[in-house]
Write an enzyme that holds these catalytic residues in place. Structure first.
Site, PDB file in Angstrom:
ATOM      1  N   PHE A   1     -31.672  31.136 -91.608  1.00  0.00           N
ATOM      2  CA  PHE A   1     -30.322  30.653 -91.353  1.00  0.00           C
ATOM      3  C   PHE A   1     -30.418  29.298 -90.639  1.00  0.00           C
ATOM      4  O   PHE A   1     -31.247  29.129 -89.741  1.00  0.00           O
ATOM      5  CB  PHE A   1     -29.584  31.680 -90.488  1.00  0.00           C
TER       6      PHE A   1
ATOM      7  N   ARG B   1     -23.057  35.846-102.676  1.00  0.00           N
ATOM      8  CA  ARG B   1     -23.442  36.993-101.852  1.00  0.00           C
ATOM      9  C   ARG B   1     -22.381  38.068-101.901  1.00  0.00           C
ATOM     10  O   ARG B   1     -21.212  37.802-101.632  1.00  0.00           O
ATOM     11  CB  ARG B   1     -23.579  36.561-100.388  1.00  0.00           C
TER      12      ARG B   1
ATOM     13  N   TYR C   1     -20.452  40.098 -84.789  1.00  0.00           N
ATOM     14  CA  TYR C   1     -19.232  39.982 -85.615  1.00  0.00           C
ATOM     15  C   TYR C   1     -19.488  40.268 -87.091  1.00  0.00           C
ATOM     16  O   TYR C   1     -18.603  40.136 -87.910  1.00  0.00           O
ATOM     17  CB  TYR C   1     -18.580  38.604 -85.441  1.00  0.00           C
ATOM     18  N   LYS C   2     -20.715  40.654 -87.446  1.00  0.00           N
ATOM     19  CA  LYS C   2     -21.018  40.955 -88.842  1.00  0.00           C
ATOM     20  C   LYS C   2     -20.845  42.465 -89.058  1.00  0.00           C
ATOM     21  O   LYS C   2     -19.730  42.942 -89.062  1.00  0.00           O
ATOM     22  CB  LYS C   2     -22.409  40.418 -89.182  1.00  0.00           C
TER      23      LYS C   2
ATOM     24  N   ASP D   1     -34.353  37.762 -85.121  1.00  0.00           N
ATOM     25  CA  ASP D   1     -32.909  37.613 -85.242  1.00  0.00           C
ATOM     26  C   ASP D   1     -32.404  38.807 -86.059  1.00  0.00           C
ATOM     27  O   ASP D   1     -32.781  38.973 -87.224  1.00  0.00           O
ATOM     28  CB  ASP D   1     -32.561  36.286 -85.930  1.00  0.00           C
TER      29      ASP D   1
HETATM   30  C1  LIG Z   1     -24.806  34.620 -88.682  1.00  0.00           C
HETATM   31  C2  LIG Z   1     -26.100  34.159 -88.140  1.00  0.00           C
HETATM   32  C3  LIG Z   1     -26.169  33.353 -87.001  1.00  0.00           C
HETATM   33  C4  LIG Z   1     -24.912  32.840 -86.364  1.00  0.00           C
HETATM   34  O1  LIG Z   1     -25.115  32.233 -85.135  1.00  0.00           O
HETATM   35  P1  LIG Z   1     -23.872  31.787 -84.269  1.00  0.00           P
HETATM   36  O2  LIG Z   1     -24.445  31.224 -83.051  1.00  0.00           O
HETATM   37  O3  LIG Z   1     -23.049  33.028 -84.030  1.00  0.00           O
HETATM   38  O4  LIG Z   1     -23.086  30.803 -85.059  1.00  0.00           O
HETATM   39  C5  LIG Z   1     -27.414  33.017 -86.506  1.00  0.00           C
HETATM   40  N1  LIG Z   1     -28.548  33.446 -87.118  1.00  0.00           N
HETATM   41  C6  LIG Z   1     -28.503  34.214 -88.220  1.00  0.00           C
HETATM   42  C7  LIG Z   1     -29.776  34.676 -88.841  1.00  0.00           C
HETATM   43  C8  LIG Z   1     -27.290  34.584 -88.768  1.00  0.00           C
HETATM   44  O5  LIG Z   1     -27.241  35.320 -89.878  1.00  0.00           O
END
Ligand SMILES: *Cc1c(COP(=O)(O)O)cnc(C)c1O
Length: 405
Positions: free
Chosen positions: A121, A365, A216-217, A191
């Site tokens: 990401f 996705r 939030y996911k 992560d």
């Molecule tokens: C969704 C996601 C994020 C989001 O990070 P934010 O700081 O909340 O914007 C970070 N890393 C991964 C792997 C994600 O899927």
């Protein structure tokens, strides 16, 4: 495979009732719960109470309860969903900031090369690049996790990896990677953004040392809800907090002259938490606990299998191919379909009331979040995709992606 079969799976679904615990509008088929989970009904009640009673009436006096809320919900999430021990998980800041804090803490204690996944990401890649620059160490992107073992050497201090890949859904073996890193004398920062609340994770059993992730996911904590961070108990006091904020301070309200961090996970806190967003995380976490992550995962595997089966049936040799791993044991909770027309297909689906997302350069996705997605919804969404492909309606949409995809 017909729609009646999908309907019979819904009828026998042990998690079927959980859909009623969420706010659902029938005008959309929502397959984007890995980007933003739905709103739990209990969250509406919780926020109403916190806003009107705790903020409206209690005002500053409510801080007595608020002050430890990140730690309380962190413990709930950590001990019941992530396999951590009490005092090892806390909610704070965003996932990006938490990743910065933990990676910096490791680098400050043991400078060395950082290895990261070139397909990770974006925020993770950018953060690692910045931290490497800040600490004067090198960072090395790898193109395939399979090459990890062969590129490890004495210089490596930290490996940053997502348990589930945000684009393809590839799921790693946390145990194996941790063991390999341990042999090489490196630490792994996981992560768990696309895994928390979906994949059974046992941080303690897997020998994990450090982790961050989103709420939030699949945890349905709401837009911009605070992220979580995990530091294994015995390591917590070995690192200095990389951002010296007053929430990490011993006897915070003594407001002493010099920074003196608390022992434990609290030293990774920074400043005043967003209480309304924090309040919204708890009901989502409780729903996951009530349903059971094992049960959630079982349904997720079946939902994703339905997507790949229909894709094979309807698009074989056509414009869409399955980009996610075939083996459910190596796949998280979403399926990516690859196509040169992925962007326009996502727009045509949106036009037909099917919410999926596009991840560049060529992935569509589809994420059927198990607590509220029916098998028939997956069937209907795939059938809509088939229609969009067969009738070429996507050709009516602009080829350039929008600002938010
Ligand atoms: C969704 C996601 C994020 C989001 O990070 P934010 O700081 O909340 O914007 C970070 N890393 C991964 C792997 C994600 O899927």
């Amino acid at each position: 495979m017909d729609r009646e079969t999908a309907a019979s799976w819904d009828a026998g679904d042990p998690l079927g009732e959980f859909r009623n615990r969420f706010v659902c509008h029938d005008d959309v088929l929502y397959l984007d719960g890995n980007s933003l989970g739905r709103l739990p009904r209990a969250t509406v009640r919780q926020l109403t109470r916190v806003v009107t009673e705790e903020w409206g009436r209690g005002l500053v006096r409510s801080w007595v309860d608020w002050i430890d809320w990140g730690a309380r919900t962190g413990d709930l999430l950590g001990t019941r969903i992530l396999g951590a021990r009490p005092g090892e998980v806390v909610l704070s800041d965003s996932t990006s900031v938490n990743l910065y804090k933990l990676a910096s803490a490791v680098l400050a204690a043991t400078p060395g090369t950082i290895i990261y996944d070139a397909a990770d990401f974006p925020t993770n890649r950018y953060l690692v690049q910045g931290i490497a620059e800040q600490y004067g160490v090198s960072c090395r992107p790898m193109s395939d996790v399979a090459e990890l073992e062969s590129i490890m050497d004495d210089s490596v201090a930290l490996i940053v990896l997502s348990l589930v890949d945000f684009r393809t859904g590839r799921l790693l073996d946390m145990n194996a990677v941790n063991a390999m890193a341990r042999r090489a004398g490196a630490r792994v920062l996981w992560d768990l953004s696309h895994a928390a609340g979906l994949i059974p994770v046992d941080l303690a059993a897997a020998g994990a040392e450090l982790a961050v992730g989103c709420t939030y996911k699949y945890l349905n904590g709401g837009p911009g809800a605070p992220g979580f961070l995990y530091v294994r108990g015995d390591l917590q006091d070995r690192f200095r907090p990389p951002i010296q904020g007053w929430y990490a301070q011993r006897n915070q309200f003594d407001m002493g002259p010099l920074f003196d961090p608390v022992a434990g996970i609290g030293r990774y806190l920074v400043g005043t938490p967003p209480i309304l967003s924090l309040a919204a995380v708890e009901p989502g976490v409780e729903l996951c606990i009530e349903a059971g992550v094992e049960e959630i995962r079982r349904k997720s595997v079946r939902l994703c299998r339905l997507i790949t089966d229909l894709a094979d049936d309807w698009f074989a040799g056509g414009p869409l191919t399955v980009a996610s791993p075939r083996d459910a044991a190596c796949r998280g909770g979403h399926v990516s379909l690859r196509s040169r027309e992925a962007w326009r297909l996502s727009q045509a689906l949106a036009g037909a009331g099917v919410v999926v997302d596009f991840r560049p350069p060529d992935c569509l996705r589809l994420a059927p979040s198990p607590l509220y997605t029916r098998f028939t919804e997956v069937w209907d969404a795939m059938s809509c995709l088939k229609d969009v492909v067969d009738r070429h309606t996507y050709e009516n949409y602009p080829a350039t992606p929008a600002r938010v995809t």
